[in-house]
Design a protein around this motif. Structure first.
Motif, mmCIF file in Angstrom:
data_model
loop_
_atom_site.group_PDB
_atom_site.id
_atom_site.type_symbol
_atom_site.label_atom_id
_atom_site.label_comp_id
_atom_site.label_asym_id
_atom_site.label_seq_id
_atom_site.Cartn_x
_atom_site.Cartn_y
_atom_site.Cartn_z
ATOM 1 N N SER A 33 0.818 -1.205 0.000
ATOM 2 C CA SER A 33 0.000 0.000 0.000
ATOM 3 C C SER A 33 0.847 1.247 0.000
ATOM 4 C CB SER A 33 -0.913 -0.001 1.224
ATOM 5 O OG SER A 33 -0.166 -0.051 2.411
ATOM 6 N N GLN A 276 -9.226 6.941 3.784
ATOM 7 C CA GLN A 276 -9.654 5.549 3.900
ATOM 8 C C GLN A 276 -8.875 4.810 4.982
ATOM 9 O OE1 GLN A 276 -8.979 4.179 -0.066
ATOM 10 N NE2 GLN A 276 -10.899 5.013 -0.874
ATOM 11 N N ASP A 277 -7.583 5.066 5.058
ATOM 12 C CA ASP A 277 -6.705 4.356 5.997
ATOM 13 C C ASP A 277 -5.712 5.364 6.582
ATOM 14 O OD1 ASP A 277 -5.760 2.211 7.417
ATOM 15 O OD2 ASP A 277 -5.402 0.946 5.675
ATOM 16 N N ASP A 381 -7.495 -3.542 6.778
ATOM 17 C CA ASP A 381 -7.463 -2.168 7.279
ATOM 18 C C ASP A 381 -6.370 -2.040 8.328
ATOM 19 O OD1 ASP A 381 -8.762 0.543 7.524
ATOM 20 O OD2 ASP A 381 -8.904 -0.159 9.606
ATOM 21 N N THR A 383 -5.470 0.889 10.024
ATOM 22 C CA THR A 383 -5.763 1.826 11.103
ATOM 23 C C THR A 383 -6.433 1.157 12.286
ATOM 24 O OG1 THR A 383 -5.936 3.620 9.493
ATOM 25 C CG2 THR A 383 -6.948 3.982 11.644
ATOM 26 N N TYR A 608 -16.678 1.894 10.203
ATOM 27 C CA TYR A 608 -15.778 1.427 11.241
ATOM 28 C C TYR A 608 -16.185 2.063 12.572
ATOM 29 C CZ TYR A 608 -12.500 -0.502 7.793
ATOM 30 O OH TYR A 608 -11.916 -1.244 6.796
ATOM 31 N N ARG A 612 -15.140 6.034 10.213
ATOM 32 C CA ARG A 612 -14.706 5.998 8.821
ATOM 33 C C ARG A 612 -15.618 5.103 7.982
ATOM 34 N NH1 ARG A 612 -10.077 3.215 8.155
ATOM 35 N NH2 ARG A 612 -10.215 2.356 10.263
ATOM 36 N N LYS A 614 -16.453 2.142 5.782
ATOM 37 C CA LYS A 614 -15.891 0.802 5.658
ATOM 38 C C LYS A 614 -16.376 0.160 4.367
ATOM 39 C CE LYS A 614 -15.724 -3.705 7.987
ATOM 40 N NZ LYS A 614 -16.152 -4.476 9.177
#
Length: 688
Positions: A33, A276-277, A381, A383, A608, A612, A614
């Protein structure tokens, strides 16, 4: 992250290194990523003899036969392939059994396995650092490459523990007539080669490559699609060899090789990726280096007994910081020994005994978010993952012993039986695996080949560490079965066809209790055609056509869920042609086609705990990108006996191949990521 992130993640690891050499490279969840945006930016802005007839000759210590699933190519053939920039390692993707990963990654995915599931050898030495920039170009100087041997399945017991394939690279000897060399200049960097005699029986070469794209394009750049801010990468490598012929029976060669890569980039907090992350937001950097020193002793006792012994040391270091997701520093000291004894027991009987020993010391300093990402789950994910720290020193001993017996049963029939034994001192595992082969010359120029064998592979590094992983994991295991027929034709033409099947077991999946467990399986099967035209006298045309029809799948044995393997490409076609117009001009072209890469679509959204958005994923690897096709053109010009120039046009008809999709922060829209556009490339070669 969807399943396409696993593709980036795998391609950006040290392709070619057996998995146990990556024991400390615990960046599996964030490696891809973080490097992905850089790869997109780099691609979008800057990446601008007749093979010997296959026959069953009497058994000799050095045999020119070509067994099943083995392709032998001269370095000169591969370095002239259009679109490679003269890098023969990049041309491996045009050979049968190999799946292309992306325009920016030359690391081969072979017959249902990943690029990281291969082992590489250079001049008998096991090596781990083969590609720069996550796979864009190799660390091997093209002028030094004498021959490539690509094993795509059912390979013999003399190689390392992988279930993908083997790339065995043979470098030529240093020149012994006079002092000379070569300077090569390309778009990304330049390299120099110096070689020559020292005494009547001693000679050397030294080659080094250094990038300068960071000097041409200074300062920070911004990728328009992702918003990632980056600076151009830096890379370098070197290879050296000193050959000393002691007498007719003994030769010593001293080897040194190394490589280094550096990249830096920043993911702004307001980009879709960071929203997003968020763990990916912030500054990131990576520095990789590897250095190998070895001595090889070739000893011929008599016409029936010879031995090859290599003693070496390899130090590797991986330093990386990726936003708040990971901060890692890994040092590895690896001492190795490889010995191979060949005995000619009779005119029709050849026995090989050997061993490969590794003694490794790891120093690990890891601080990371442990998301436990595997190919069996598209949701990854960072985070929301638990942060873990690991600091330790580990000692690992790993041993391989093997035996191979080839017997010419009749003038038309030869059989090979082998045994491969692995002792893994870290996981405390032993594996004893048989390997079998059969060759039948049915007609004068027609040979049938069969190969079968069991193979194993050490799990990924992070998955076996105490607390972070499961140190009681077993090796991944595979059974290879291959049947082929080869036909030598007139005027340098030959054709080979193979059908194969691979069955896999003990793939690693995430486990809520054990962190990881051996709970996955899979299979791969296919048929391949390789039609080749060698350059022979009175013929100006050479090249090859490779066609692969295949399928590959994976299965989670705990849930029973079955899905297509990420690198499943049902149709792969490569057409390579070269035409020697004169001694001064040669023209080349390569056309590539393959089924589009698989990806996992986002079919909905949730939330999430931290608020956020998801992504809700559909069936794993259930959709396929549009088919890929591309034409590369090349012209080689000999300006003078010392100077030559090549001109290339990559993606000549400007096909907009899609490498994947990037979703907006709310996952409601997606945009296409386009591969390399039409790009000119030029390089020159000066010999002195």
């Amino acid at each position: 992250m969807n399943s396409s992130s696993h593709r980036q993640q795998d391609s950006n690891k040290q392709a070619g290194a057996p998995r146990r050499h990556q024991l400390g490279l615990a960046l599996l969840a964030i490696w891809g990523s973080s490097l992905g945006p850089y790869s997109v930016a780099l691609a979008s802005e800057e990446i601008a003899k007749k093979e010997e007839t296959e026959q069953l000759a009497p058994v000799i210590v050095q045999s020119n036969r070509v067994p099943v699933s083995k392709t032998v190519m001269r370095g000169e053939e591969l370095s002239r392939v259009a679109g490679t920039g003269g890098d023969p390692v990049r041309a491996l993707q045009s050979l049968p059994g190999v799946v292309a990963t992306s325009d920016g990654n030359a690391a081969p995915a072979i017959r249902g396995s990943r690029p990281g599931d291969n082992a590489y050898y250079i001049d008998f030495l096991p090596v781990g650092y083969v590609y720069h920039l996550g796979g864009y170009l190799s660390t091997v100087h093209p002028e030094l490459v004498k021959q490539f041997e690509l094993y795509t399945g059912a390979f013999g017991p003399e190689f390392d523990d992988v279930h993908g394939g083997i790339v065995d690279i043979t470098l030529r000897q240093p020149r012994s007539d006079r002092l000379g060399g070569q300077i090569r200049v390309g778009i990304l960097g330049a390299d120099v080669l110096v070689e020559g005699p020292v005494t009547e029986n001693q000679s050397f070469y030294f080659a080094a490559k250094k990038s300068y794209i960071d000097l041409l394009i200074r300062g920070k750049q911004t990728d328009e699609d992702s918003g990632v801010i980056y600076t151009m990468p830096k890379f370098s490598d070197y290879q050296a060899k000193y050959s000393w012929r002691l007498n007719e029976s003994n030769t010593l060669s001293f080897h040194a090789m190394g490589a280094q890569d550096q990249i830096k980039f920043t993911v702004p907090a307001d980009t879709d990726m960071a929203i997003q992350d968020p763990a990916l937001a912030g500054d990131s950097k990576s520095k990789e280096s590897s250095n190998t020193q070895a001595v090889v002793w070739d000893h011929t006792l008599n016409s029936r007994v010879s031995n090859k012994l290599a003693l070496g040391h390899m130090d590797e270091r991986s330093q990386g910081k990726f936003g708040s997701a990971a901060d890692a520093d890994v040092k590895v000291d690896n001492f190795f020994l490889r010995d191979q004894l060949r005995l000619r027991l009779g005119e029709d009987h050849d026995l090989t005994l050997g061993t490969i020993l590794f003694a490794q010391k790891y120093k690990l300093d890891l601080d990371l978010l442990d998301a436990r990402c595997t190919e069996f789950d598209p949701a990854c994910d960072l985070t929301s993952a638990e942060r873990k720290k690991f600091k330790d020193e580990l000692k690992v001993n790993y041993s391989i012993f093997y035996l191979k017996d080839r017997w010419q049963l009749t003038p038309e029939l030869a059989a090979t039986a082998g045994l491969h034994f692995t002792r893994d001192g870290y996981l405390n595992r032993n594996y004893t695996e048989p390997r079998l082969g059969l060759e039948w010359r049915a007609l004068k120029h027609t040979t049938f080949n069969m190969g079968w064998g069991k193979h194993n592979q050490f799990p990924d590094g992070l998955q076996v560490l105490q607390n972070l992983g499961n140190p009681k994991l077993g090796h991944m295991q595979a059974t290879h079965s291959v049947l082929g027929v080869s036909q030598a034709l007139a005027d340098g033409w030959s054709v080979k066809t193979e059908i194969y099947q691979k069955k896999f077991d003990n793939f690693v999946i995430a486990d809520p209790t054990l962190n990881y467990s051996n709970g996955g399986s899979g299979d791969a099967s296919g048929v391949e055609l390789f039609l080749k035209k060698d350059a022979v006298a009175n013929s100006k045309l050479s090249g090859w056509l490779s066609v692969s029809l295949a399928k590959a799948r994976r299965q989670n044995d705990v849930t029973g869920h079955e899905f297509k393997f990420e690198y499943d490409q049902p149709v792969v076609v490569n057409l390579v042609g070269n035409y020697k117009y004169s001694d001064k001009w040669q023209f080349g072209a390569k056309w590539s086609y393959h089924s589009g890469n698989l990806f996992t679509p986002v079919v909905g959204t949730g939330a999430y705990p931290d608020g956020r958005v998801k992504p809700i994923y559909g069936e794993l690897n259930s959709e396929r990108l549009p088919s890929y096709h591309r034409l590369d053109l090349r012209v080689d010009q000999v300006v003078s006996p010392r100077l030559s120039v090549y001109y290339e046009l990559l993606n000549a008809y400007a096909q907009k191949n899609i490498s994947g999709y990037t979703y907006t922060a709310d996952y409601k829209k997606r945009r296409s990521n386009v591969e390399l556009g039409i790009t000119p490339n030029v390089g020159l070669d000066y010999k002195f």
